[in-house]
Design a protein around this motif. Structure first.
Motif, PDB file in Angstrom:
ATOM      1  N   PHE A 156       1.232  -1.181  -0.041  1.00  8.82           N
ATOM      2  CA  PHE A 156      -0.475   0.182  -0.351  1.00  8.82           C
ATOM      3  C   PHE A 156       1.151   0.556   0.066  1.00  8.82           C
ATOM      4  N   GLY A 157       0.358   2.494  -0.351  1.00 14.41           N
ATOM      5  CA  GLY A 157       1.035   3.359  -0.504  1.00 14.41           C
ATOM      6  C   GLY A 157       0.160   4.862  -0.507  1.00 14.41           C
ATOM      7  N   PHE A 158       0.806   5.743   0.455  1.00 15.75           N
ATOM      8  CA  PHE A 158      -0.077   7.216   1.352  1.00 15.75           C
ATOM      9  C   PHE A 158       0.601   7.997   0.634  1.00 15.75           C
ATOM     10  N   VAL A 159       1.129   8.076  -0.170  1.00 19.42           N
ATOM     11  CA  VAL A 159       2.088   9.299  -1.330  1.00 19.42           C
ATOM     12  C   VAL A 159       1.438  10.110  -1.766  1.00 19.42           C
ATOM     13  N   PRO A 160       0.353   9.519  -2.374  1.00 22.78           N
ATOM     14  CA  PRO A 160      -0.453  10.143  -3.261  1.00 22.78           C
ATOM     15  C   PRO A 160      -1.241  11.092  -2.764  1.00 22.78           C
ATOM     16  N   PHE A 161      -2.289  10.202  -1.811  1.00 19.99           N
ATOM     17  CA  PHE A 161      -3.140  10.698  -0.917  1.00 19.99           C
ATOM     18  C   PHE A 161      -2.454  11.725   0.040  1.00 19.99           C
ATOM     19  N   GLU A 162      -1.296  11.180   0.858  1.00 16.79           N
ATOM     20  CA  GLU A 162      -0.953  12.759   1.388  1.00 16.79           C
ATOM     21  C   GLU A 162      -0.834  13.812   0.579  1.00 16.79           C
ATOM     22  N   SER A 163       0.256  13.253  -0.572  1.00 16.44           N
ATOM     23  CA  SER A 163       0.190  14.760  -1.488  1.00 16.44           C
ATOM     24  C   SER A 163      -0.761  15.845  -1.773  1.00 16.44           C
ATOM     25  N   ALA A 164      -2.069  14.897  -1.953  1.00 22.66           N
ATOM     26  CA  ALA A 164      -2.919  15.586  -2.375  1.00 22.66           C
ATOM     27  C   ALA A 164      -4.013  16.484  -1.188  1.00 22.66           C
ATOM     28  N   LEU A 165      -3.718  16.505  -0.429  1.00 27.58           N
ATOM     29  CA  LEU A 165      -3.818  16.935   0.870  1.00 27.58           C
ATOM     30  C   LEU A 165      -2.939  17.620   1.232  1.00 27.58           C
ATOM     31  N   LEU A 166      -1.919  18.238   1.028  1.00 26.99           N
ATOM     32  CA  LEU A 166      -1.147  18.827   0.999  1.00 26.99           C
ATOM     33  C   LEU A 166      -0.860  19.539  -0.309  1.00 26.99           C
ATOM     34  N   GLY A 167      -2.236  19.738  -0.568  1.00 27.32           N
ATOM     35  CA  GLY A 167      -2.421  20.583  -1.998  1.00 27.32           C
ATOM     36  C   GLY A 167      -1.235  20.471  -3.406  1.00 27.32           C
ATOM     37  N   THR A 168      -0.801  19.186  -3.663  1.00 31.43           N
ATOM     38  CA  THR A 168       0.411  18.982  -5.132  1.00 31.43           C
ATOM     39  C   THR A 168      -0.086  17.605  -5.306  1.00 31.43           C
ATOM     40  N   PRO A 169      -0.347  17.500  -6.512  1.00 35.32           N
ATOM     41  CA  PRO A 169      -1.215  17.114  -7.646  1.00 35.32           C
ATOM     42  C   PRO A 169       0.229  15.009  -7.362  1.00 35.32           C
ATOM     43  N   CYS A 170      -0.128  13.848  -7.596  1.00 31.93           N
ATOM     44  CA  CYS A 170       1.084  13.305  -7.252  1.00 31.93           C
ATOM     45  C   CYS A 170       0.725  12.300  -8.865  1.00 31.93           C
ATOM     46  N   LEU A 171       1.482  11.613  -9.824  1.00 32.22           N
ATOM     47  CA  LEU A 171       1.492   9.913 -10.827  1.00 32.22           C
ATOM     48  C   LEU A 171       1.968   9.600 -10.726  1.00 32.22           C
ATOM     49  N   SER A 172       0.944   7.937 -10.243  1.00 31.60           N
ATOM     50  CA  SER A 172       1.943   7.151  -9.679  1.00 31.60           C
ATOM     51  C   SER A 172       1.689   5.950 -10.613  1.00 31.60           C
ATOM     52  N   SER A 173       2.286   4.908 -10.670  1.00 34.79           N
ATOM     53  CA  SER A 173       2.664   3.589 -10.959  1.00 34.79           C
ATOM     54  C   SER A 173       1.350   3.151 -10.629  1.00 34.79           C
ATOM     55  N   SER A 174       1.029   1.843 -11.757  1.00 37.30           N
ATOM     56  CA  SER A 174       0.081   0.978 -11.035  1.00 37.30           C
ATOM     57  C   SER A 174      -0.017  -0.448 -10.248  1.00 37.30           C
ATOM     58  N   GLY A 175       1.447  -0.213  -9.914  1.00 35.25           N
ATOM     59  CA  GLY A 175       2.353  -0.782  -8.926  1.00 35.25           C
ATOM     60  C   GLY A 175       1.183  -1.233  -7.652  1.00 35.25           C
ATOM     61  N   GLY A 176       0.995  -3.245  -7.512  1.00 38.79           N
ATOM     62  CA  GLY A 176       0.748  -3.087  -5.654  1.00 38.79           C
ATOM     63  C   GLY A 176      -1.467  -2.216  -5.811  1.00 38.79           C
ATOM     64  N   SER A 177      -1.150  -2.188  -4.595  1.00 38.96           N
ATOM     65  CA  SER A 177      -2.768  -2.321  -4.011  1.00 38.96           C
ATOM     66  C   SER A 177      -3.316  -1.405  -4.907  1.00 38.96           C
ATOM     67  N   LEU A 178      -2.583  -0.192  -5.296  1.00 38.68           N
ATOM     68  CA  LEU A 178      -2.529   1.246  -5.196  1.00 38.68           C
ATOM     69  C   LEU A 178      -3.582   1.648  -6.570  1.00 38.68           C
ATOM     70  N   SER A 179      -3.503   0.664  -7.523  1.00 36.06           N
ATOM     71  CA  SER A 179      -4.488   0.097  -8.361  1.00 36.06           C
ATOM     72  C   SER A 179      -5.622   0.319  -8.267  1.00 36.06           C
ATOM     73  N   GLU A 180      -6.192  -0.278  -7.012  1.00 35.04           N
ATOM     74  CA  GLU A 180      -7.407  -0.644  -5.979  1.00 35.04           C
ATOM     75  C   GLU A 180      -8.051   0.891  -6.461  1.00 35.04           C
ATOM     76  N   LEU A 181      -7.439   2.214  -5.870  1.00 37.02           N
ATOM     77  CA  LEU A 181      -8.321   3.185  -5.323  1.00 37.02           C
ATOM     78  C   LEU A 181      -7.379   4.279  -6.035  1.00 37.02           C
ATOM     79  N   LEU A 182      -6.761   4.457  -6.973  1.00 37.87           N
ATOM     80  CA  LEU A 182      -6.424   5.652  -7.202  1.00 37.87           C
ATOM     81  C   LEU A 182      -7.389   5.435  -8.831  1.00 37.87           C
ATOM     82  N   PRO A 183      -7.722   7.364  -8.910  1.00 43.63           N
ATOM     83  CA  PRO A 183      -8.423   7.194  -9.826  1.00 43.63           C
ATOM     84  C   PRO A 183      -6.971   7.535 -11.450  1.00 43.63           C
ATOM     85  N   SER A 184      -7.546   7.025 -12.753  1.00 43.04           N
ATOM     86  CA  SER A 184      -7.387   7.089 -14.177  1.00 43.04           C
ATOM     87  C   SER A 184      -6.403   8.137 -13.895  1.00 43.04           C
ATOM     88  N   GLU A 185      -6.874   9.540 -14.005  1.00 42.73           N
ATOM     89  CA  GLU A 185      -5.853  10.884 -13.921  1.00 42.73           C
ATOM     90  C   GLU A 185      -4.797  11.005 -12.905  1.00 42.73           C
TER      91      GLU A 185
END
Length: 222
Positions: A156-185
């Motif tokens: 699991f990885g909190f980085v995309p969610f943490e960065s969003a709450l701090l006001g900065t966009p994140c681009l993530s790979s689809s490796g592991g469980s994040l593909s269950e939660l992250l939107p395609s954008e």
């Protein structure tokens, strides 16, 4: 694990990995969140003003090999090849095993030397800050244009969610469980540096409203 009456996991992907190993046990998925930041983010000093026209990239987390920090360095180089100045900041402690830090530094030095020989219009700068305090990390996230999260695999990885709450966009790979939660954008499939660099520049030029808002919505629910 084979002797346990029950197991807990942090995502459905981890549950699948456990079951694939042959363990037939009751497994609960624990709800995780970003309570350490909060919906409105922590009270930290605003980031220092940054020069206009520079793409500011950030990757943070312990310098494990699977975090793929060298790929972020290659993304930064690819962005600079488009004639745009780019600064990549790496933040995170050095693990006692599985560290990529020496290789990260060696790759950055080689690419920077090549850029100097070619006299490229776009400059590249790589800064490895190592371990920093939470307040320094939050300020760095807020000061970045895009946070990169190109992990090869994650439970699991909190980085995309943490960065969003701090006001900065994140681009993530689809490796592991994040593909269950992250939107395609917010997801980049595969590890093609040209594709990642193009997505970085799209986010940088557009202001990333769709990317950021989709992540903030996800962060609020997780």
């Amino acid at each position: 694990m084979a002797l346990a009456d029950g197991l807990s996991a942090i995502s459905a992907t981890v549950v699948n990995w456990i079951r694939a190993s042959g363990l037939d046990r009751s497994i609960s998925v624990l709800p995780l969140g970003t309570e350490h930041i909060g919906r409105d983010g922590p009270a930290v000093a605003p980031a220092s003003p940054q020069p206009m026209g520079v793409v500011r990239l950030l990757q943070y987390g312990a310098a494990f090999t699977h975090k793929n920090r060298q790929f972020s360095i290659r993304i930064a180089e690819e962005v600079s090849r488009s004639g745009i100045d780019v600064e990549l900041t790496l933040i995170g402690p050095t693990p006692t095993w599985g560290s990529s830090r020496d290789g990260d530094s060696a790759l950055a030095e080689r690419l920077l030397a090549a850029a100097a020989r070619e006299r490229r219009v776009g400059t590249m700068r790589v800064v490895d800050r190592g371990f920093v305090s939470d307040s320094e990390l939050f300020a760095a996230v807020r000061g970045a244009d895009v946070v990169l999260y190109p992990s090869v695999v994650e439970g699991f990885g909190f980085v995309p969610f943490e960065s969003a709450l701090l006001g900065t966009p994140c681009l993530s790979s689809s490796g592991g469980s994040l593909s269950e939660l992250l939107p395609s954008e917010c997801v980049v499939e595969g590890f093609d540096t040209s594709q990642w660099a193009m997505r970085v520049l799209d986010v940088w030029r557009s202001g990333a409203d769709a990317n950021l808002m989709a992540l903030v919505e996800g962060a609020a629910g997780h």
